[in-house]
Design a protein around this motif. Structure first.
Motif, PDB file in Angstrom:
ATOM      1  N   LYS B 105       0.831  -1.201   0.000  1.00  0.00           N
ATOM      2  CA  LYS B 105       0.000   0.000   0.000  1.00  0.00           C
ATOM      3  C   LYS B 105       0.871   1.258   0.000  1.00  0.00           C
ATOM      4  CE  LYS B 105      -3.654   1.514   3.091  1.00  0.00           C
ATOM      5  NZ  LYS B 105      -4.609   1.111   4.112  1.00  0.00           N
ATOM      6  N   LEU B 106       2.060   1.155   0.611  1.00  0.00           N
ATOM      7  CA  LEU B 106       2.961   2.292   0.649  1.00  0.00           C
ATOM      8  C   LEU B 106       3.987   2.213  -0.472  1.00  0.00           C
ATOM      9  CD1 LEU B 106       3.672   2.641   4.499  1.00  0.00           C
ATOM     10  CD2 LEU B 106       1.827   3.620   3.139  1.00  0.00           C
ATOM     11  N   ARG B 107       4.335   1.004  -0.870  1.00  0.00           N
ATOM     12  CA  ARG B 107       5.395   0.822  -1.876  1.00  0.00           C
ATOM     13  C   ARG B 107       4.942   1.293  -3.251  1.00  0.00           C
ATOM     14  NH1 ARG B 107       6.418  -4.366  -1.015  1.00  0.00           N
ATOM     15  NH2 ARG B 107       5.122  -5.158  -2.698  1.00  0.00           N
ATOM     16  N   LEU B 108       3.741   0.897  -3.635  1.00  0.00           N
ATOM     17  CA  LEU B 108       3.282   1.179  -5.007  1.00  0.00           C
ATOM     18  C   LEU B 108       3.158   2.677  -5.295  1.00  0.00           C
ATOM     19  CD1 LEU B 108       2.649  -0.322  -7.543  1.00  0.00           C
ATOM     20  CD2 LEU B 108       0.355  -0.778  -6.713  1.00  0.00           C
ATOM     21  N   GLY B 136      -1.093  11.026   1.535  1.00  0.00           N
ATOM     22  CA  GLY B 136      -0.873  10.468   2.874  1.00  0.00           C
ATOM     23  C   GLY B 136       0.018   9.233   2.799  1.00  0.00           C
ATOM     24  N   ARG B 137      -0.233   8.391   1.810  1.00  0.00           N
ATOM     25  CA  ARG B 137       0.575   7.163   1.674  1.00  0.00           C
ATOM     26  C   ARG B 137       1.997   7.489   1.223  1.00  0.00           C
ATOM     27  NH1 ARG B 137      -3.853   2.891  -0.877  1.00  0.00           N
ATOM     28  NH2 ARG B 137      -5.402   3.306   0.747  1.00  0.00           N
ATOM     29  N   LEU B 138       2.149   8.502   0.402  1.00  0.00           N
ATOM     30  CA  LEU B 138       3.499   8.894  -0.006  1.00  0.00           C
ATOM     31  C   LEU B 138       4.283   9.404   1.200  1.00  0.00           C
ATOM     32  CD1 LEU B 138       2.834  10.773  -3.373  1.00  0.00           C
ATOM     33  CD2 LEU B 138       4.100   8.647  -3.086  1.00  0.00           C
ATOM     34  N   ARG B 139       3.611  10.172   2.023  1.00  0.00           N
ATOM     35  CA  ARG B 139       4.273  10.711   3.207  1.00  0.00           C
ATOM     36  C   ARG B 139       4.715   9.574   4.128  1.00  0.00           C
ATOM     37  NH1 ARG B 139       1.201  15.197   4.279  1.00  0.00           N
ATOM     38  NH2 ARG B 139      -0.486  13.847   4.905  1.00  0.00           N
TER      39      ARG B 139
END
Lengths: 376, 152
Positions: B105-108, B136-139
């Motif tokens: 979820k964070l890697r992609l 938010g996930r990029l952060r």
């Protein structure tokens, strides 16, 4: 040894594509035939959560206008926030604080049992010159699309330039700001979100929304706003010497539901042969229509199946989507009550429909559709 | 969309497609299968592409869905030759390991934005999530990546 995060090349994490794989890929591409029929799906492709429109709508602004929630929602999701919620937000008295060289003003606030949201204008204090960015100041200015590309144009720089590079080029201080709504965790529903929009006078509006779990209604939430200002050290962006931050109290009244209703679900209605639909409740709020589809996992159903495949979509009679709900989320935030599964979603409408059309995609084009009537 | 355009675009996107598929499946055999399936599926659905300039994001979305289907099929039984291998032949093996340690979820999102240069809008459209969720996930992803790298 600490790595320099700003100069990481993520492509170095991947080996080059092996020639065998490239040959297989291009062989597949060349095997297609011009006269092969186009495959039509039985139903429209189902989108998870909100629909992001790639070609964004240009929002015309009068000079001095500050973006608000309806501008934000319309820009990215092509829909208006229901009028009732807009009217409530319009009556809010602004509340202001200063953090370092930045003045923050809460312009809009709203809450009901399913969400709490604020918009905060951030502006450099009188006499302070500089560039105002959000917290991703090492990214390209144009990363947000048209809205932030307009900032680049005003500054006279290329939108591919980062905020830090632009500040260096223009010899201006760079301020990074954040203003988020903090709600007691026992009220949380699904994932919160936040995002800025850049106003044409150099200020920015910070939007923050926390979905709630339905446990509070008609009362006041003891909410807070987290305010953070960083004067960025352009030579060392990790340096946090010039950061000011604080939490300020912002009580928010939760609006009550306008109406509630239930839909008639024929007994024994199943989805994916693994989940039984027990009931569907609708709650009309000023912010839109909230649905809870209560399901029970049957024998043989697994949590993996629920996570991978279970999706409930509410569409119009012609199969089109309703305008997406403000929470931008649908589904279940956890499976703590297994085998009971409450599946929630919102749509942005002002009335409870007499009839709803539900689609349960199974991922292979063989979707189940149900038409349900309102219980009188 | 004609065949010539399709083949040319696949060639242009091929390296990007490989990296995206690898970041989900992490297994050469599955990646090869998924790439071929995705290309054939894309040709079948070619009338769904609104404008040719959106080919890259459209193709990426199809590829990601095919990769998830492949993951689901293989979830229960994982033959020995399909167990994900570490990407030690990458130019930066430490970075490869750190990236692979992240939840998908964070890697992609990191891969789409920082390896493939997609804008927030494009990546959010590909992943079918709101742009705000993507950010938010990029952060969080960057924070976790930093932790993994510092731990090595």
């Amino acid at each position: 040894m600490k790595r320099d995060m700003d100069n990481l090349n993520l492509r170095d994490a991947f080996r080059p594509m092996p020639e065998e794989t490239r040959d297989a890929l291009m062989s597949a591409a060349r095997s297609v035939k011009e006269d092969e029929p186009v495959k039509k799906a039985a139903f429209r492709t189902v989108l998870i959560a909100a629909c992001v429109i790639v070609a964004t709508m240009a929002v015309a602004m009068a000079a001095g206008q500050i973006f608000g929630w309806n501008d934000f929602f319309k820009k990215d999701y092509g829909a208006d926030i229901p009028k009732t919620a807009q009217e409530i937000m319009a009556t809010c008295e602004p509340v202001s604080w200063q953090e370092g060289d930045v003045a923050f003003t809460v312009r809009e606030r709203y809450s009901d049992s399913r969400l709490a949201m604020i918009s905060v204008e951030a502006r450099l204090a009188d006499g302070v010159k500089g560039i105002l960015a959000a917290d991703d100041f090492t990214e390209a200015i144009g990363a947000y699309g048209e809205n932030s590309a307009a900032v680049a144009k005003q500054l006279g720089v290329d939108p591919s330039m980062t905020w830090v590079e632009a500040a260096k080029e223009l010899n201006l201080p760079l301020y990074s700001v954040r203003a988020t709504l903090e709600i007691p965790s026992e009220l949380w529903g699904s994932e919160a979100y936040e995002d800025p929009m850049f106003n044409d006078d150099g200020s920015l509006t910070y939007f923050s929304l926390q979905p709630l779990n339905g446990q509070i209604s008609g009362e006041e939430i003891k909410a807070r706003v987290y305010l953070r200002t960083k004067l960025v050290n352009l030579e060392d962006v990790e340096d946090d010497t010039n950061v000011t931050k604080e939490y300020v109290d912002l009580p928010i009244h939760t609006e009550k539901a306008i109406a509630t209703a239930e839909y008639i679900v024929p007994e024994g209605t199943k989805v994916l042969d693994a989940f039984q639909i027990d009931s569907i409740h609708a709650e009309l709020l000023p912010s839109g229509l909230h649905f809870t589809t209560n399901l029970t996992a049957l024998e043989g159903a697994t949590q993996d199946m629920a996570l991978d495949k279970l999706m409930v979509k509410i569409v119009k009679e012609n199969g089109d989507d309703y305008p997406t709900g403000i929470t931008l989320s649908s589904g279940f935030s956890n499976l703590d009550t297994w085998p009971q599964i409450p599946y929630t979603q919102m749509i942005s409408v002002d009335q409870i429909p007499e009839t709803i059309h539900l689609v349960f995609p199974d991922g292979s084009g063989n979707d189940t559709m149900l038409v349900l009537q309102l219980k009188k | 969309m004609d065949r010539g355009f399709f083949i040319a675009e696949i060639e242009t996107c091929s390296d990007m497609m490989y990296r995206v598929a690898w970041s989900i499946l992490r297994n050469e055999a599955d990646v090869q299968d998924a790439l071929q399936d995705a290309v054939l599926k894309a040709w079948e659905k070619r009338d769904k592409l609104r404008e040719e300039k959106y080919f890259r994001t459209w193709m990426t979305r199809i590829l990601i869905n095919v990769c998830y289907d492949t993951q689901r099929m293989h979830r229960k039984i994982v033959p020995l030759d399909k167990i994900p291998v570490q990407n030690t032949s990458a130019p930066d093996p430490d970075l490869a390991m750190a990236l692979e340690a992240l939840p998908e979820k964070l890697r992609l999102p990191l891969v789409l934005c920082y390896s493939e240069g997609m804008t927030y809008e494009e990546a959010a459209d590909v992943l079918r999530i709101p742009m705000t969720t993507l950010r938010g996930r990029l952060r969080r992803g960057k924070k976790e990546l930093r932790k993994e790298l510092d731990a090595e």
